[in-house]
Design a protein around this motif. Structure first.
Motif, PDB file in Angstrom:
ATOM      1  N   THR A 216       0.852  -1.150  -0.058  1.00 31.82           N
ATOM      2  CA  THR A 216      -0.143   0.081  -0.045  1.00 31.82           C
ATOM      3  C   THR A 216       0.816   1.320   0.076  1.00 31.82           C
ATOM      4  OG1 THR A 216      -1.730  -1.147   1.284  1.00 31.82           O
ATOM      5  CG2 THR A 216      -1.885   1.220   1.166  1.00 31.82           C
ATOM      6  N   VAL A 217       0.664   1.897  -0.887  1.00 27.79           N
ATOM      7  CA  VAL A 217       1.150   3.351  -0.959  1.00 27.79           C
ATOM      8  C   VAL A 217       0.521   4.609  -0.421  1.00 27.79           C
ATOM      9  CG1 VAL A 217       2.682   4.965  -2.148  1.00 27.79           C
ATOM     10  CG2 VAL A 217       2.390   2.321  -2.787  1.00 27.79           C
ATOM     11  N   VAL A 218       0.940   5.321   0.509  1.00 26.59           N
ATOM     12  CA  VAL A 218      -0.147   6.309   1.144  1.00 26.59           C
ATOM     13  C   VAL A 218       0.733   7.605   0.893  1.00 26.59           C
ATOM     14  CG1 VAL A 218      -1.188   6.993   3.284  1.00 26.59           C
ATOM     15  CG2 VAL A 218      -0.854   4.703   2.848  1.00 26.59           C
ATOM     16  N   VAL A 219      -0.207   8.797   0.458  1.00 25.25           N
ATOM     17  CA  VAL A 219       0.387  10.059   0.443  1.00 25.25           C
ATOM     18  C   VAL A 219      -0.710  10.915   1.302  1.00 25.25           C
ATOM     19  CG1 VAL A 219      -1.185  10.334  -1.620  1.00 25.25           C
ATOM     20  CG2 VAL A 219       0.997  12.011  -1.024  1.00 25.25           C
ATOM     21  N   ALA A 220      -0.197  11.860   2.081  1.00 24.07           N
ATOM     22  CA  ALA A 220      -1.189  12.911   2.855  1.00 24.07           C
ATOM     23  C   ALA A 220      -2.120  13.642   1.799  1.00 24.07           C
ATOM     24  CB  ALA A 220      -0.228  13.947   3.652  1.00 24.07           C
ATOM     25  N   GLY A 221      -3.348  14.036   2.445  1.00 25.55           N
ATOM     26  CA  GLY A 221      -4.250  14.519   1.468  1.00 25.55           C
ATOM     27  C   GLY A 221      -4.157  16.245   1.497  1.00 25.55           C
TER      28      GLY A 221
END
Length: 357
Positions: A216-221
């Motif tokens: 899973t690759v997560v980036v802040a919104g």
């Protein structure tokens, strides 16, 4: 919040633990329940982190832990970024193996392009910054500089080889701040280019560094939001230079971490990201009412995962353990937790937490 240092416990540790754990019945509201620990702020005792894993996260049915390492990890590729107190790769492996033995998935974070005072790049390579700590900006890495990209790629490769993470949090939060100037297009390499394209191209490149297609690759919104659209409900850090428009070309490989740390009447950014077709990870911190309201909204939308952040050195003096208990209960029970004396139960548990028995 209680740090478990000076508050006298009313009941025994075992009784407080039993009372709390008896509430985890049935199926959880959020299938994946993550915690975020900060290793980058200051000297961190790995035994304290193991205690948090064994006696807090695992019993409270968290399913994953994200380690934000940044300058708190001495890599072999770039030891110059580390501090004297940083963990070695071997120590980090030991803690990560410990977490996995307790049934937790593992995520890692090296935060770019903002917050370079925390990665060590600002100190070691100030020439690689797009801008320093000017009004409305964090210490930001140039997204076009080849040397800067090579450093990030080296670290991503080392993290992945050493830890085989289930999740990689690229972060990219607070690259600039609402109400301030843009942090893109300032240096000679970037000047004259559109902030949204610079930011979007950089995020595409970061996603390509993740070798495992199942991770899973997560980036802040926050950098995809603008204050003109959402007002004070969110941190519209993408406003300056219209950097928020990078969302239009963002790969659906990304899950967006939509963070809200204070109460609001509504959380329209959650709807916004879901309508754009992204998986969304609602993120809370240590404000009880904000956590309760935001997770209730996420539950209403059927969001499958949630993340709790601590933003403190994980030790007895600073870790906000009470908020971790709140999150554990609301991650599992959702709105049903409103029917329970959550704060009283958490106090009993937290007053005993750092005790030996």
């Amino acid at each position: 919040y209680i740090k478990g240092v000076k508050v006298k416990a009313k009941i025994s540790k075992s009784q407080a633990t039993d009372n709390l754990l008896s509430l985890f019945k049935g199926e959880p509201v959020f299938k994946e329940r993550w915690s975020h620990l900060c290793i980058q702020y200051d000297k961190t005792d790995p035994e304290d982190v193991k205690k948090v894993i064994e006696e807090m996260l695992a019993p409270l049915r968290y399913t994953g832990i994200i380690f934000e390492f940044d300058r708190g990890l001495r890599t072999s590729s770039h030891p110059e970024l580390a501090e004297s107190w940083s963990w070695s790769i071997e120590v980090a492996k030991d803690v990560i193996d410990f977490a996995r033995r307790h049934g937790l998935k593992v995520g890692v974070e090296f935060n770019v392009p903002g917050h370079q005072n925390e990665t060590g790049i600002e100190k070691a390579y100030p020439e690689l910054l797009e801008c320093g700590k000017l009004a409305g900006r964090t210490s930001t890495l140039c997204v076009s500089n080849i040397k800067a990209r090579q450093i990030v790629e080296d670290i991503y490769d080392e993290y992945q080889e050493a830890f085989q993470p289930d999740l990689i949090f690229v972060a990219a939060d607070e690259v600039q701040f609402e109400g301030g100037d843009t942090a893109f297009g300032i240096c000679p390499l970037c000047r004259g280019k559109e902030p949204a394209k610079l930011f979007g191209d950089y995020l595409d490149w970061l996603a390509q560094l993740v070798r495992n297609p199942d991770a899973t690759v997560v980036v802040a919104g926050d950098m995809f939001l603008q204050s003109e659209q959402f007002g004070s409900v969110v941190s519209g850090n993408g406003s300056a230079g219209n950097a928020w428009k990078a969302l239009d070309g963002l790969s659906k490989r990304y899950t967006i971490a939509d963070w809200h740390y204070y109460p609001a009447m509504e959380y329209r950014s959650l709807d916004f990201f879901l309508e754009k077709g992204f998986n969304v990870l609602p993120v809370t911190a240590f404000h009880f009412e904000a956590m309760r309201l935001f997770l209730s909204d996420a539950e209403r939308h059927g969001v499958p995962a949630a993340l709790h952040t601590t933003w403190a050195v994980p030790n007895q003096e600073k870790l906000p353990i009470e908020s971790m208990v709140w999150a554990g209960l609301y991650h599992w029970l959702g709105k049903k937790a409103d029917e329970l004396p959550v704060r009283e139960l958490s106090k009993d548990f937290c007053c005993n937490f750092w005790q030996d028995n």
